[in-house]
Scaffold this motif. Structure first.
Motif, PDB file in Angstrom:
ATOM      1  N   THR A 140      16.776 -70.497 -26.302  1.00 48.32           N
ATOM      2  CA  THR A 140      15.395 -70.082 -26.526  1.00 48.32           C
ATOM      3  C   THR A 140      15.163 -68.730 -25.873  1.00 48.32           C
ATOM      4  O   THR A 140      15.569 -68.504 -24.720  1.00 48.32           O
ATOM      5  CB  THR A 140      14.405 -71.102 -25.945  1.00 48.32           C
ATOM      6  OG1 THR A 140      14.640 -72.385 -26.553  1.00 48.32           O
ATOM      7  CG2 THR A 140      12.964 -70.680 -26.221  1.00 48.32           C
ATOM      8  N   GLN A 141      14.529 -67.848 -26.613  1.00 51.53           N
ATOM      9  CA  GLN A 141      14.217 -66.514 -26.093  1.00 51.53           C
ATOM     10  C   GLN A 141      13.450 -66.616 -24.777  1.00 51.53           C
ATOM     11  O   GLN A 141      12.532 -67.411 -24.633  1.00 51.53           O
ATOM     12  CB  GLN A 141      13.400 -65.746 -27.122  1.00 51.53           C
ATOM     13  CG  GLN A 141      13.047 -64.330 -26.731  1.00 51.53           C
ATOM     14  CD  GLN A 141      12.198 -63.650 -27.786  1.00 51.53           C
ATOM     15  OE1 GLN A 141      12.078 -64.139 -28.918  1.00 51.53           O
ATOM     16  NE2 GLN A 141      11.605 -62.530 -27.438  1.00 51.53           N
ATOM     17  N   ALA A 142      13.869 -65.790 -23.805  1.00 50.42           N
ATOM     18  CA  ALA A 142      13.220 -65.658 -22.493  1.00 50.42           C
ATOM     19  C   ALA A 142      13.509 -66.830 -21.553  1.00 50.42           C
ATOM     20  O   ALA A 142      12.969 -66.853 -20.442  1.00 50.42           O
ATOM     21  CB  ALA A 142      11.723 -65.447 -22.629  1.00 50.42           C
ATOM     22  N   LEU A 143      14.338 -67.791 -21.963  1.00 48.03           N
ATOM     23  CA  LEU A 143      14.715 -68.893 -21.076  1.00 48.03           C
ATOM     24  C   LEU A 143      16.201 -68.796 -20.748  1.00 48.03           C
ATOM     25  O   LEU A 143      17.017 -68.461 -21.620  1.00 48.03           O
ATOM     26  CB  LEU A 143      14.420 -70.242 -21.732  1.00 48.03           C
ATOM     27  CG  LEU A 143      12.949 -70.595 -21.964  1.00 48.03           C
ATOM     28  CD1 LEU A 143      12.827 -71.979 -22.598  1.00 48.03           C
ATOM     29  CD2 LEU A 143      12.157 -70.546 -20.658  1.00 48.03           C
ATOM     30  N   PRO A 144      16.599 -69.087 -19.497  1.00 44.63           N
ATOM     31  CA  PRO A 144      18.005 -68.975 -19.105  1.00 44.63           C
ATOM     32  C   PRO A 144      18.923 -69.799 -20.009  1.00 44.63           C
ATOM     33  O   PRO A 144      18.572 -70.906 -20.435  1.00 44.63           O
ATOM     34  CB  PRO A 144      18.015 -69.504 -17.669  1.00 44.63           C
ATOM     35  CG  PRO A 144      16.622 -69.282 -17.176  1.00 44.63           C
ATOM     36  CD  PRO A 144      15.739 -69.502 -18.369  1.00 44.63           C
ATOM     37  N   TYR A 145      20.108 -69.248 -20.272  1.00 45.71           N
ATOM     38  CA  TYR A 145      21.079 -69.896 -21.158  1.00 45.71           C
ATOM     39  C   TYR A 145      22.446 -69.886 -20.489  1.00 45.71           C
ATOM     40  O   TYR A 145      22.839 -68.901 -19.856  1.00 45.71           O
ATOM     41  CB  TYR A 145      21.157 -69.141 -22.492  1.00 45.71           C
ATOM     42  CG  TYR A 145      22.141 -69.736 -23.482  1.00 45.71           C
ATOM     43  CD1 TYR A 145      21.722 -70.664 -24.421  1.00 45.71           C
ATOM     44  CD2 TYR A 145      23.483 -69.352 -23.474  1.00 45.71           C
ATOM     45  CE1 TYR A 145      22.617 -71.214 -25.340  1.00 45.71           C
ATOM     46  CE2 TYR A 145      24.381 -69.905 -24.382  1.00 45.71           C
ATOM     47  CZ  TYR A 145      23.948 -70.826 -25.311  1.00 45.71           C
ATOM     48  OH  TYR A 145      24.829 -71.372 -26.210  1.00 45.71           O
TER      49      TYR A 145
END
Length: 214
Positions: free
Chosen positions: A5-10
């Motif tokens: 998800t964009q802007a969430l740590p991956y």
């Protein structure tokens, strides 16, 4: 690889077997989603995605003996979960009501719930679709918060307000004054409830010739 998800740590790591450790990793074609990087010593992909979209890339692994292999992968980065509905229209007592809450981003399917406040009496929310419908039974202003949860467990909420107006009624249901042929005639009806401005029309039969309704 799992979706992100964009802007969430991956973070995600490829699995490898065989060969001789240690391994060395690299991207040989394609690109990682913007904001992610590959650790060349572990193969771990991590970071914070900066944009949504589906990116394809080929990862190559080389073992200590110089033997190499590669494989193509995809990572789908979803837009952030958000409720795109900004407001609901107002309703009236005993007037059928129906509209849908909308969301974008995240991962389908969505699950909707009222997390605080109260819906107008007579209305109900379909948790699987976000459809809000029913027959309002009480006038007033009703404040509530809607929550939407996506398949991956992301959650977002938004506050709403719906005003239920009194039932629309004509309070002068008939005209008692008589008219005279060739003489001016004027009279008025009025209504309460609903939402102004009102629009009037003749719904049955016709007015006497020469008389019009505003």
């Amino acid at each position: 690889f799992p979706n992100g998800t964009q802007a969430l740590p991956y973070t995600a790591s490829p699995a490898v077997r065989g060969g001789t450790t240690p391994y060395s990793w690299g991207i040989v074609s394609g690109v990682l989603p913007l904001g992610l990087s590959l650790d060349t010593s572990t193969g771990k992909i991590s970071g914070t995605p900066q944009e949504s979209g589906n990116k394809g890339f080929s990862i190559e692994v080389i073992d200590a003996a110089g033997v190499k292999t590669s494989q193509w992968f995809w990572i789908d980065i979803r837009a952030p979960l958000s409720i795109t509905t900004t407001s609901f229209f107002n309703g009236g007592v005993n007037n059928s009501y129906g509209t849908s809450a909308r969301a974008s981003g995240g991962e389908y399917p969505y699950l909707w719930n009222v997390t605080s406040g109260t819906l107008p009496p007579g209305l109900a929310l379909a948790t699987s679709s976000g459809y809000l419908s029913g027959l309002p039974s009480s006038e007033g202003v009703w404040n509530f918060a809607l929550e939407v949860r996506d398949k991956g467990g992301l959650i977002t909420t938004r506050n709403f307000s719906i005003e239920i107006k009194p039932q629309l009624k004509i309070i002068l249901p008939y005209f008692s004054s008589s008219g005279v042929v060739g003489a001016p005639y004027a009279t008025s009806s009025s209504a309460i409830g609903g939402t102004m401005p009102y629009t009037w029309r003749i719904s049955w039969q016709t007015l006497p010739p020469g008389i019009i309704l505003d």
